[in-house]
Scaffold this active site. Structure first.
Site, short mmCIF file in Angstrom:
data_model
loop_
_atom_site.label_atom_id
_atom_site.label_comp_id
_atom_site.label_asym_id
_atom_site.label_seq_id
_atom_site.Cartn_x
_atom_site.Cartn_y
_atom_site.Cartn_z
N GLU A 184 2.78 3.29 0.52
CA GLU A 184 1.67 4.26 0.51
C GLU A 184 1.95 5.42 1.46
O GLU A 184 1.16 5.73 2.36
CB GLU A 184 0.35 3.56 0.83
CG GLU A 184 -0.03 2.54 -0.23
CD GLU A 184 -1.43 1.96 -0.08
OE1 GLU A 184 -2.13 2.29 0.91
OE2 GLU A 184 -1.83 1.17 -0.96
N GLU B 196 0.94 -3.32 -5.93
CA GLU B 196 -0.38 -3.69 -5.43
C GLU B 196 -1.38 -3.46 -6.55
O GLU B 196 -1.54 -2.34 -7.03
CB GLU B 196 -0.78 -2.88 -4.19
CG GLU B 196 0.01 -3.25 -2.95
CD GLU B 196 -0.51 -2.59 -1.68
OE1 GLU B 196 -1.74 -2.33 -1.59
OE2 GLU B 196 0.31 -2.33 -0.78
#
Length: 508
Positions: free
Chosen positions: A176, A307
């Site tokens: 991220e 994810e």
């Protein structure tokens, strides 16, 4: 006369392989995922092997868990691997600022993680630190793990008790990077990913598959920027360079970030909203896949959804930073809907990792801190029911007739989802009836090969919010299903309301 709802499946036309790695898992230093989940320590009263819970290992081995991603997540870009090696009582502490602002003692580190992977029979997927680390730090970690000779890092590994190198097939370049991994712009990260990937070397025959931190949700600009950063893709047919895949993150929730929705106390409308939000994954795979196809029509670059899953408000009375939530039948159908999407995009989606494995978000397993009891969640059972899809060839499912739908969240939600695969003399058909109240009758029009036998299982419960607890561990668990009967074109299936059904076929 109305056309009966039919699923046409050509059993003799296998498609791309559904990688077993789309059934991957994710374990972050977050709440009770590692500590109290996987790791209890060698002195614990909970049965363990070298500090790792044996009942957790046994349960996950039943899923044929293919890979495990670690140490994060946001934690990965604060993690410095040297803090987690050597004698445990001498390891430095750190602050886990992302998840509960608690002190981490690093007693579970590289050796413990690789020991866990070996016990599970799972491939290691290590997330490297780009956010607060260095190129040298990451380069030395892969050397420490995988080099066999007397290099400096291999010698250090031996000093810490491990003579032979490990195999580490998957390596994450940051996490991220658009958020907790550095708040970088896409162009900044693309340059860093190229740099770091250069130094994540394949040592001693350990071929590393490098995965660059990819987009969140609908951010196709991030995907396009990374696609432009590859070396020319028209040259040759070997692995793409300098990395081989990029990731995608997407979570299912029914409310805004500050109030994501409740795990167990939800209305029927929220049931449908969650499933509609889960169906967005299909749109994301289409959109990001279309961008990737423009640059990479030969599909040399993999898409890794490392994810995904439901993210609800934490259970009342628990630490908000520990992300502990219950897991209901609704979560199970969110999972089954995702897997259908992954199967349909098997030519591009090479891996996916549910968030997370134990005690966090859409967990497979819950451990009770008071009694030590282990609970298998409804989501766990979807994974187990789908194990025949691992490395099987995808089969296209053509739905014909009036598929039931519902208007939800400004769009149309199909209330029936299906996918199928074949391996040799068998096939598996997965069917999800998302309708909260109504059963669905479906004809499986099975073509191209003889079907010489069948069996079926069903996962459902009387209530939409049904979930498993230490006192009722099998409130939602698969059972044999007798709602399949012969039909002139194959089989007819009576799908109960709010159910997940797998039909196993023996082929002639």
């Amino acid at each position: 006369m109305p056309v009966p709802l039919t699923a046409v499946i050509d059993l003799d036309l296998p498609g791309p392989t559904i990688s077993r790695h789309v059934y991957g898992h994710f374990a972050e230093h977050l709440g009770r995922c590692i500590y109290g989940g996987f790791w209890v320590g060698e002195d614990s009263d909970v049965p363990n092997e070298r500090g790792i819970r044996t009942d957790v290992v046994e349960a996950l081995r039943a899923l044929k868990i293919p890979n495990l991603r670690w140490p994060g997540g946001c934690f990965a870009d604060d993690y410095h691997w040297r803090d987690g090696i050597g004698p445990r009582d001498q390891r430095p502490r750190m602050v886990n600022s992302h998840w509960g602002d608690v002190v981490e003692d690093n007693s579970f580190g590289t050796h413990e993680f690789m020991d866990l992977c070996e016990m599970l029979g799972a491939d290691a997927y290590v997330s490297g630190n780009i956010g607060s680390g260095s190129v040298a730090e990451m380069s030395e970690w892969i050397e420490y793990l995988t080099r066999a000779d007397d290099s400096p890092m291999a010698a250090l590994r031996r000093e810490n008790g491990r003579d032979e190198p490990w195999k580490v097939p998957f390596w994450g370049l940051g996490n991220e990077a658009w958020g907790c991994g550095g708040h970088l712009r896409a162009e900044q990260f693309a340059s860093l990913a190229r740099q770091y990937a250069t130094y994540v070397r394949s040592h001693a025959g350990n071929d590393v598959y490098r995965i660059a931190a990819g987009a969140s949700d609908h951010d196709v600009h991030w995907t396009e920027t990374l696609m432009r950063s590859f070396d020319p893709l028209e040259k040759g047919d070997g692995p793409a360079a300098p990395f081989q895949a990029l990731s995608l993150h997407y979570y299912t929730m029914t409310g805004p970030w500050a109030d994501k929705g409740d795990a167990t106390e939800f209305t029927t409308d929220e049931w449908y909203l969650a499933l509609a939000r889960a169906a967005v994954m299909e749109q994301l795979l289409d959109r990001h896949g279309a961008v990737m196809d423009r640059y990479d029509p030969k599909k040399r670059i993999g898409l890794v959804v490392d994810e995904w899953g439901t993210w609800w408000n934490v259970e009342k009375g628990t630490n908000p930073g520990f992300l502990y939530q219950q897991n209901t039948l609704r979560d199970a159908l969110v999972a089954s809907r995702h897997f259908d999407a992954f199967h349909r995009h098997a030519d591009r989606v090479v891996m996916a990792n549910i968030a997370q494995t134990v005690n966090v978000l859409q967990a497979m397993l819950l451990t009770d801190p008071e009694t030590g009891a282990l609970v298998r969640t409804p989501s766990y059972h979807v994974f187990e029911m789908n194990t025949p899809h691992h490395d099987a060839s995808a089969l296209t499912v053509h739905l014909k007739g009036d598929v039931p739908t519902r208007e939800v969240d400004g769009g149309t939600l199909a209330l029936l989802s299906a996918s199928a695969s074949t391996t040799g003399e068998t096939a598996l058909v997965s069917l999800s009836n998302l309708d909260a109240d109504q059963p669905v009758t479906l004809v499986l029009d099975l073509r191209g090969r003889d079907v010489t036998g069948h069996s079926a299982r069903v996962l459902t419960a009387p209530r939409l919010d049904a979930h498993n607890t230490p006192d009722a561990p099998d409130a939602v668990a698969p059972t044999a299903f007798d709602g399949v009967r012969p039909h002139a074109r194959g089989l007819e299936v009576e799908l109960p309301a709010h159910s997940y059904v797998t039909v196993s076929l023996t082929l002639g």
